[in-house]
Design a protein around this motif. Sequence first.
Motif, PDB file in Angstrom:
ATOM      1  N   GLN A   1       0.835  -1.203   0.000  1.00  0.00           N
ATOM      2  CA  GLN A   1       0.000   0.000   0.000  1.00  0.00           C
ATOM      3  C   GLN A   1       0.869   1.252   0.000  1.00  0.00           C
ATOM      4  O   GLN A   1       1.847   1.315   0.762  1.00  0.00           O
ATOM      5  CB  GLN A   1      -0.857  -0.019   1.278  1.00  0.00           C
ATOM      6  N   ASP A   2       0.517   2.218  -0.837  1.00  0.00           N
ATOM      7  CA  ASP A   2       1.195   3.522  -0.855  1.00  0.00           C
ATOM      8  C   ASP A   2       2.717   3.396  -0.942  1.00  0.00           C
ATOM      9  O   ASP A   2       3.454   4.061  -0.204  1.00  0.00           O
ATOM     10  CB  ASP A   2       0.837   4.326   0.412  1.00  0.00           C
ATOM     11  N   GLY A   3       3.187   2.517  -1.852  1.00  0.00           N
ATOM     12  CA  GLY A   3       4.637   2.395  -2.052  1.00  0.00           C
ATOM     13  C   GLY A   3       5.362   1.676  -0.938  1.00  0.00           C
ATOM     14  O   GLY A   3       6.596   1.730  -0.847  1.00  0.00           O
ATOM     15  N   LYS A   4       4.591   0.982  -0.079  1.00  0.00           N
ATOM     16  CA  LYS A   4       5.220   0.274   1.042  1.00  0.00           C
ATOM     17  C   LYS A   4       4.669  -1.146   1.138  1.00  0.00           C
ATOM     18  O   LYS A   4       3.566  -1.422   0.661  1.00  0.00           O
ATOM     19  CB  LYS A   4       4.912   0.983   2.364  1.00  0.00           C
TER      20      LYS A   4
ATOM     21  N   GLU B   1      -4.116  -4.647  -1.295  1.00  0.00           N
ATOM     22  CA  GLU B   1      -3.683  -3.251  -1.290  1.00  0.00           C
ATOM     23  C   GLU B   1      -4.420  -2.438  -0.249  1.00  0.00           C
ATOM     24  O   GLU B   1      -4.240  -1.237  -0.159  1.00  0.00           O
ATOM     25  CB  GLU B   1      -3.853  -2.663  -2.690  1.00  0.00           C
ATOM     26  N   GLU B   2      -5.303  -3.097   0.475  1.00  0.00           N
ATOM     27  CA  GLU B   2      -5.954  -2.421   1.592  1.00  0.00           C
ATOM     28  C   GLU B   2      -6.157  -3.433   2.707  1.00  0.00           C
ATOM     29  O   GLU B   2      -6.009  -4.648   2.493  1.00  0.00           O
ATOM     30  CB  GLU B   2      -7.277  -1.802   1.162  1.00  0.00           C
TER      31      GLU B   2
ATOM     32  N   TRP C   1       6.522  -1.565   8.302  1.00  0.00           N
ATOM     33  CA  TRP C   1       6.399  -1.153   6.892  1.00  0.00           C
ATOM     34  C   TRP C   1       7.778  -0.889   6.302  1.00  0.00           C
ATOM     35  O   TRP C   1       8.634  -0.293   6.953  1.00  0.00           O
ATOM     36  CB  TRP C   1       5.592   0.134   6.781  1.00  0.00           C
TER      37      TRP C   1
ATOM     38  N   ILE D   1      10.236   3.252  -5.187  1.00  0.00           N
ATOM     39  CA  ILE D   1       9.515   4.385  -4.608  1.00  0.00           C
ATOM     40  C   ILE D   1       9.943   5.734  -5.172  1.00  0.00           C
ATOM     41  O   ILE D   1      11.032   5.882  -5.693  1.00  0.00           O
ATOM     42  CB  ILE D   1       9.726   4.464  -3.078  1.00  0.00           C
ATOM     43  N   ASN D   2       9.057   6.692  -4.998  1.00  0.00           N
ATOM     44  CA  ASN D   2       9.359   8.079  -5.340  1.00  0.00           C
ATOM     45  C   ASN D   2      10.158   8.668  -4.166  1.00  0.00           C
ATOM     46  O   ASN D   2       9.662   8.714  -3.044  1.00  0.00           O
ATOM     47  CB  ASN D   2       8.005   8.787  -5.506  1.00  0.00           C
TER      48      ASN D   2
ATOM     49  N   GLY E   1       8.308  11.010  -2.133  1.00  0.00           N
ATOM     50  CA  GLY E   1       7.020  10.599  -1.571  1.00  0.00           C
ATOM     51  C   GLY E   1       7.102  10.306  -0.080  1.00  0.00           C
ATOM     52  O   GLY E   1       8.206  10.125   0.457  1.00  0.00           O
TER      53      GLY E   1
ATOM     54  N   GLU F   1       6.415   7.635   1.426  1.00  0.00           N
ATOM     55  CA  GLU F   1       6.915   6.285   1.703  1.00  0.00           C
ATOM     56  C   GLU F   1       8.439   6.256   1.834  1.00  0.00           C
ATOM     57  O   GLU F   1       9.004   5.334   2.430  1.00  0.00           O
ATOM     58  CB  GLU F   1       6.455   5.300   0.621  1.00  0.00           C
TER      59      GLU F   1
END
Length: 203
Positions: free
Chosen positions: A44-47, A118-119, A134, A140-141, A144, A146
């Motif tokens: 989720q969210d790059g993690k 993813e959730e 996490w 990753i960005n 970001g 993350e």
Amino acid sequence: MPSPPRATPPGIDGNLKHVVSGGDDAEWMPFETRKLYTNAFIVQDGKVLLGYKKRGFGKHKYNGFGGKVEDGETSQEAALRELEEEAGITAPLEYAGTLLFLSEGSDVAFHIDIYRAEEYSGTIAETDEMRPEWFALPSINPQGPEASSPSIPFAQMWDTDVHWMPLLFSKTAFVGRADFKREGDVFAPHKWWFGVSADVELP
Ligand SMILES: Nc1[nH]c(=O)nc2c1ncn2[C@H]1C[C@H](O)[C@@H](COP(=O)(O)OP(=O)(O)OP(=O)(O)O)O1
């Protein structure tokens, strides 16, 4: 010169395309029976959420959340139960791949169905078996949120996970096998093979 891809190892089926393999030239280890296990990852969210295993086989390694499939359960039911037992959460798990794991000195092959979601719902909680943490995905960005998480600790995971985790993150269903040798108290990878369905376009 890179060595040519190895043929699909015994114990894994399907019309498969090689992605990555390696190790020594010894034969794949023989096995008599197969035991079913699960392993689940929240991405989720790059993690990715991993658990630090506090006890049992694989102690002190980071891994997904999972365990044995009990009699009368499907592998997905087991994956949901183990995620709840080990991390305190529930999630819409989807099948992501299968890993056949063998270790020297055992004639049992661990057939591990791997799931991802993813959730999740509930509150992530440390349990007697696992401490959840996490980690930032490799892609990753750097700007970001993350990026403030540590990188995935591949050096503290089962050694061949580094080969299939990119397929997990890109949602490419995979199948593979990893044979480990015993070196004193530790298990060292001796041969591995990972592939995808022949009709899959690799990212
Ligand atoms: N990420 C992974 N990569 C790998 O190569 N082998 C793994 C793996 N996760 C698990 N295995 C192998 C090692 C281990 O012997 C077997 C069972 O793994 P687990 O640690 O999930 O099961 P547990 O012994 O904790 O089961 P339960 O007691 O039912 O929770 O599968």
